[in-house]
Design an enzyme around this catalytic site. Sequence first.
Site, short mmCIF file in Angstrom:
data_model
loop_
_atom_site.label_atom_id
_atom_site.label_comp_id
_atom_site.label_asym_id
_atom_site.label_seq_id
_atom_site.Cartn_x
_atom_site.Cartn_y
_atom_site.Cartn_z
N ASN A 562 0.94 -1.24 -0.05
CA ASN A 562 -0.05 -0.22 -0.42
C ASN A 562 0.75 1.16 0.15
O ASN A 562 2.19 1.14 -0.10
CB ASN A 562 -0.77 0.07 1.95
CG ASN A 562 -0.20 0.25 2.27
OD1 ASN A 562 0.95 -0.28 2.92
ND2 ASN A 562 -0.19 1.27 3.21
N CYS A 564 1.95 2.37 2.56
CA CYS A 564 3.26 3.31 3.42
C CYS A 564 4.04 2.07 3.25
O CYS A 564 4.58 1.84 4.43
CB CYS A 564 2.47 3.54 4.63
SG CYS A 564 1.50 4.62 4.39
N GLU A 566 3.01 -1.59 4.47
CA GLU A 566 2.78 -2.82 5.53
C GLU A 566 1.51 -3.40 5.05
O GLU A 566 1.90 -4.71 5.45
CB GLU A 566 2.35 -2.40 6.92
CG GLU A 566 1.10 -1.22 6.79
CD GLU A 566 1.33 0.43 6.32
OE1 GLU A 566 -0.13 0.51 6.88
OE2 GLU A 566 2.18 0.61 6.30
#
Length: 978
Positions: A562, A564, A566
């Site tokens: 995604n 970020c 994670e």
Amino acid sequence: MPPATETWLVRKRDGRQVEFHTGRIADAIRKAFRAELNLAEGQPLDPETEADVERIAAGVAEEIAPFAASGPVDVEKVQDWVEIALMRSGHYRVARAYITYRAEHAKKRALQRTEVTQDDAAAAPRLSVTLEDGTRIPFDEARIRRRLAEAARGLERDVNVEELTEEVLRSMFDGISPAELDRAMILAARSRIERDPAHDTVAARLMRMVIHNEALGTHKSDPEDLDALYRHQFEHYLIDGVAAGRLDPVVRTFDTPRLAKALKPERDAGFKYLGLQTIYDRYLLHVEGRRIETPQFFWMRVAMGLASAEGADKSDRAIEFYEVLSDFRFTSATPTLFNSATLHPQLSSCYLTTVQDDLEHIFKSIGDNAALSKWAGGLGNDWTNIRATGSHISGTNGKSQGVIPFLKIVSDAAVAVNQGGKRKGAVCSYLESWHLDIEEFLDLRKNTGDDRRRTHDMHTANWIPDLFMQRMQAGEDWTLFSPNDVPDLHDLYGKAFKERYEHYEALADSGKIKLSRRLPAVDLWRKMLTRVFETGHPWITFKDPSNIRSPQDHCGVVHSSNLCTEILLNTSREETAVCNLGSINLRRHVVEGPDGEMRFDYDLLAETVRTAVRMLDNVVDINFYPTKEAKNANTRHRPVGLGLMGFQDALAALGISFASDEAVEFADESMERISYEAIRASALLASERGPYSSYQGSKWDRGLLPIDTVDLLAEERGEEVNVDRDARLDWAPVRSLIAQHGMRNSNVMAIAPTATISTIVGVAQSIEPMYKHLYVKSNLSGDFTQVNIELVKELKDRGLWGADLLEQLKYYDGALTEIADVPEDVKARYLTAFEVDPAWILACAAKRQKWIDQGQSLNLYMSAPSGKKLSDIYIEAWACGLKTTYYLRTLAATQVEKSTVDVNKFGVQPRWMKNKSESDNVAIERGVVAPAGSPASPSPLGGASPATAIADETPLPASAVQEGAACDPNDPTCEACQ
């Protein structure tokens, strides 16, 4: 009220001192009421108004009495008090009449005077405060002093109220508004936080007064009074919020008296100043600019929204949820805090999509991005399907321009749709490393070249297969293809990918695939690292561990992460993956034991995790889904992402250095406990609510937990994964529970950045080392000096904190290493991010990853990067089984103001900031392939680091070193997952 017969000495305008009876105050107020009501002189007021007059007069007399007891009071001062009392009582028109009366008499006196006397000069117009309705009242210096004194109560040893008052007075101007006065007081305290963190407490108390005045109508300094006011106003808040269209009417169906009774107003004091300022600016609901929420109303509103689907138990659950939220044990992600219990409950953080290779779906995906971004979602797009530049288009018999022009549109759309006006739109585009456009993709964030082929406002990430990493280390070649010629590679990983990839290479060698290109894998690796260093992008992420260890390998493929890095969920044409996030605050679970020693309370952690997983699962059913593909995926698989924050704070509280074996073991133990309780909680929810619909055939169903999949990864790679498989807990009961009931959620854990929510609760973000102990943090609320309050407290307890140490901390850019006066044990426990060798960060991350079913937003910090160091650290990240990495942070210019520091006083630059060479013109491209069996540096991961592809030890040019862009500790824009 003093007796009516009590007299004072009043100093008249001509200097005479005369006896003044308190009853005259009431007479003056009556005249003002008569003037406003248009009554004749001597005409009596109605009984209710007369009672009001007596009450106001009594208040004025009581306020003046202490001053009158020590000497004569100026007549103008008495009249000022009357004006203020009328305003406080809400009689604005009467106060205006009184002010007009005073002004008219002042004019008469001025006309009658023939010369200006000293007394008259003293009576010249003074500063005034302009109220919301335009009424002007005299500025009351005493009131400012009283408010600052209240905010500093108990902190007098460290806070000089007179100094703060003088600072406020220096910022005064005629016509200042009450809001500007409040801000002046807060700024006076805030500007001194670096001097002593006690000023943070003062600023926070002043901020609470502002919030309480707006939301409750007044501020109560007495805890019992505040408690009663809070409970009384709670139902009014709900009624007002629903009437204004800011709250969902469902909030009126809860047991309001019970919820009001459960509120804990004293927890408002748990916020640090920046946390309060942050929620005030962007989280507390408002109507026409006036906040209608207090901090505890805010937490209860979030809890009510998350409990709204709990049926008959919803009030009980709301109280349970409120407890963990308001106690800072767990915090939901920003979209949930924004939108819970509102008319538009978009509570999810990030969305992942796969773009298909047809024009209609490409532009549908861009439109979906806009719809998802509008409601505060961060985006991860997989673009690997799109055919490469020069590939054939059968419909038009032309040639494709490749993926790059479409990514330019994606970048511009992210700017245009800025998450509902609350924060900047954010998207990350992923491309697999065998795509023929990969080299142009690496250049997307460069500031040079054709700007039509640059995406300055979009993040990028490499989706790297294991085969590439193995070939790069072996010094072998790598082949680039167009996806339309190798259509199944996108959905393959592990041994299956290797077999098929080599088959396509053979076809290219035989001329059956014409559009391909071969290059040394190390050359492409070198360019990847160069761009990461220069631009912060593309991020380095790994396809095979993300898929091989995925619980959902039976019904899809993880094509990307995604925004970020994670979240690792399956995507397809029919499914847009959705992540629902929240984070455990580890610091809040460190408690003082019976022996006075600090310990980690794992029982409390278990309770918090169980409640948190229930809250996250509820999001799936409550959530508003901007697209049908998002709803389809989330309701079918029900993934959630429980993460953590405050890791560094917990280490410091336990007396552990980040750069130590103890820290690595704590990362292992704490994550195992979270994993154990989170998986158990999901299985218990399955026993209550049923398993998620695609459960059958999943790894959970096959008896495979995250810890079991590390061996699968090693088997697929054909080489060992550099992390142990040790466990402390007995997992048999959890396995039995899953076998009996299944799992409610396909995925349960993911560690997000948490930059914003960690600011709200006052801890270090996520799994990060402490950035610096003194620095300037920027966000959408402004620029804020941050100082490590726990460190300062310890230094004060040891008698070390003072102006000189503060000056040294500024000089050494917020780090302690070079400060001789600080004991070594303190330095070890309070290492900053650039003082911690990145190998320790990787070691902690590797221990966590074995317990996590998704990934971690893992930033890497390097104070003096070189080509070899960069290569080593990313190869090691892959070798120890990490699924993704996030930003590379390299040392930037100082963030601490040094204009008042004597730069010749403290000697040399900190050792951890030095480069090994003075050369500033050597980039990564100077690197060479390391010979087989090169000496490897020691690693806390155990064993030797893998052979590196880049052996150049020369530091990178200082002029190029940057700390990266969005989502770093100082960035005001990227909060999509936080």
